[in-house]
Design a protein around this motif. Structure first.
Motif, PDB file in Angstrom:
ATOM      1  N   TYR A   3      -2.590   1.317 -52.948  1.00 19.00           N
ATOM      2  CA  TYR A   3      -3.940   1.059 -53.420  1.00 19.00           C
ATOM      3  C   TYR A   3      -4.480   2.403 -53.883  1.00 19.00           C
ATOM      4  CZ  TYR A   3      -3.852  -3.599 -51.313  1.00 19.00           C
ATOM      5  OH  TYR A   3      -3.540  -4.899 -51.000  1.00 19.00           O
ATOM      6  N   GLY A  10      -0.568  -2.806 -42.596  1.00 19.47           N
ATOM      7  CA  GLY A  10       0.069  -3.127 -43.867  1.00 19.47           C
ATOM      8  C   GLY A  10       0.638  -4.523 -43.978  1.00 19.47           C
ATOM      9  N   THR A  19      -0.937  -6.315 -46.898  1.00 22.95           N
ATOM     10  CA  THR A  19      -0.485  -5.597 -48.094  1.00 22.95           C
ATOM     11  C   THR A  19       0.929  -5.997 -48.467  1.00 22.95           C
ATOM     12  OG1 THR A  19      -1.941  -3.711 -47.664  1.00 22.95           O
ATOM     13  CG2 THR A  19      -0.016  -3.312 -49.068  1.00 22.95           C
ATOM     14  N   ARG A  64       0.691  -9.278 -50.273  1.00 22.23           N
ATOM     15  CA  ARG A  64       0.063  -9.055 -51.578  1.00 22.23           C
ATOM     16  C   ARG A  64       1.018  -8.320 -52.524  1.00 22.23           C
ATOM     17  NH1 ARG A  64      -5.274  -9.694 -52.355  1.00 22.23           N
ATOM     18  NH2 ARG A  64      -5.363  -7.900 -53.766  1.00 22.23           N
ATOM     19  N   THR A  65       1.856  -7.481 -51.985  1.00 22.81           N
ATOM     20  CA  THR A  65       2.850  -6.787 -52.805  1.00 22.81           C
ATOM     21  C   THR A  65       3.874  -7.772 -53.347  1.00 22.81           C
ATOM     22  OG1 THR A  65       2.572  -4.760 -51.509  1.00 22.81           O
ATOM     23  CG2 THR A  65       4.581  -4.948 -52.825  1.00 22.81           C
ATOM     24  N   THR A 112      -1.205  -5.701 -55.529  1.00 22.17           N
ATOM     25  CA  THR A 112      -1.626  -4.336 -55.218  1.00 22.17           C
ATOM     26  C   THR A 112      -1.635  -3.516 -56.512  1.00 22.17           C
ATOM     27  OG1 THR A 112       0.644  -3.637 -54.690  1.00 22.17           O
ATOM     28  CG2 THR A 112      -0.707  -4.472 -52.873  1.00 22.17           C
TER      29      THR A 112
END
Length: 231
Positions: free
Chosen positions: A11, A39, A42, A45-46, A51
């Motif tokens: 980010y 994380g 994250t 989302r990755t 991201t």
């Protein structure tokens, strides 16, 4: 089916994930655990391309994901249920489910019957607005909406958060059925370690954006929880 090697995700200029590696076979069930802020979200989302930037290797069905835009990842069969569910409150249950069908390659707009078999409440409340449902009912709707796209893999972020115990048990039963009976590959981020231990084949424990531990689901014991997850 899903594999990461040396994965970093950012980010801005800050790497939230660092040198993460994991793999999930077709029909597998991977649990992602860890304290808040390490994380876990994250990582999901990755996988979805949400991201700012990601480097390393991340592949799905043998094809690199890092150059794919999010809609193409969804079209490839990756369904994502974010924390907070993001049900559209002014849409009915039917309309929310139909929204989930847009990535389908067959362009079907007929809601699959097995969604109502898994979640009978959705059939009962088919014309009720999503915003009028309870938290547990919204979670069922969010999962149903993801299943409506006929995914190859399901990513779930904290599905039991704020959910009453009887719905948590129902979700556990549904996750097991989707995985074991229907062969759906699942990646689950969850603070409820008992839920992970009961449902997941394997787990990855994140700490400060790195993989600190991995193992079989049944190895997520109270000793592991005390060592890595206790406040």
């Amino acid at each position: 089916m899903l594999e990461a090697k040396g994965l970093y995700s950012y980010y801005g200029k800050s790497p939230i994930l660092q040198d993460v590696a994991f793999s999930v076979e077709q029909g597998g069930f991977l649990g992602i655990v860890g304290r808040n802020g390490v994380g876990k979200t994250t990582l999901l989302r990755t996988i979805m391309g949400l991201t700012d930037r990601a480097t390393g290797q991340l592949s799905f069905d043998g094809e690199s994901l890092l150059a794919m835009r999010t809609p193409r990842r969804a079209g490839a069969g990756i369904a994502y249920i974010p924390q907070g569910r993001e049900v559209i409150p002014r849409f009915t249950v039917r309309e929310n489910l139909l929204m989930g069908m847009f990535p389908r390659k067959d362009r079907s707009r007929t809601i699959p019957e097995h969604i109502f078999e898994l979640f009978p409440i959705l059939a009962e409340f088919i014309d009720r607005r999503g915003g009028d449902l309870s938290g547990g009912q919204q979670q069922q709707l969010a999962i149903g909406r993801a299943l409506a796209m006929d995914p190859k893999i399901l990513l779930l972020d904290e599905p039991t958060e704020g959910i009453q115990p009887n719905i948590v048990q129902q979700l556990e039963d549904v996750m097991r059925r989707l995985n074991k009976e229907m062969g759906l590959t699942i990646v689950l981020v969850e603070q409820n370690t008992r839920f992970v231990r009961q449902t997941a084949d394997n787990f990855v424990l994140l700490d400060k954006g790195r993989v600190a531990l991995r193992g079989r689901g049944e190895e997520l014991t109270s000793d592991v929880v005390d060592q890595y997850l206790a406040l």
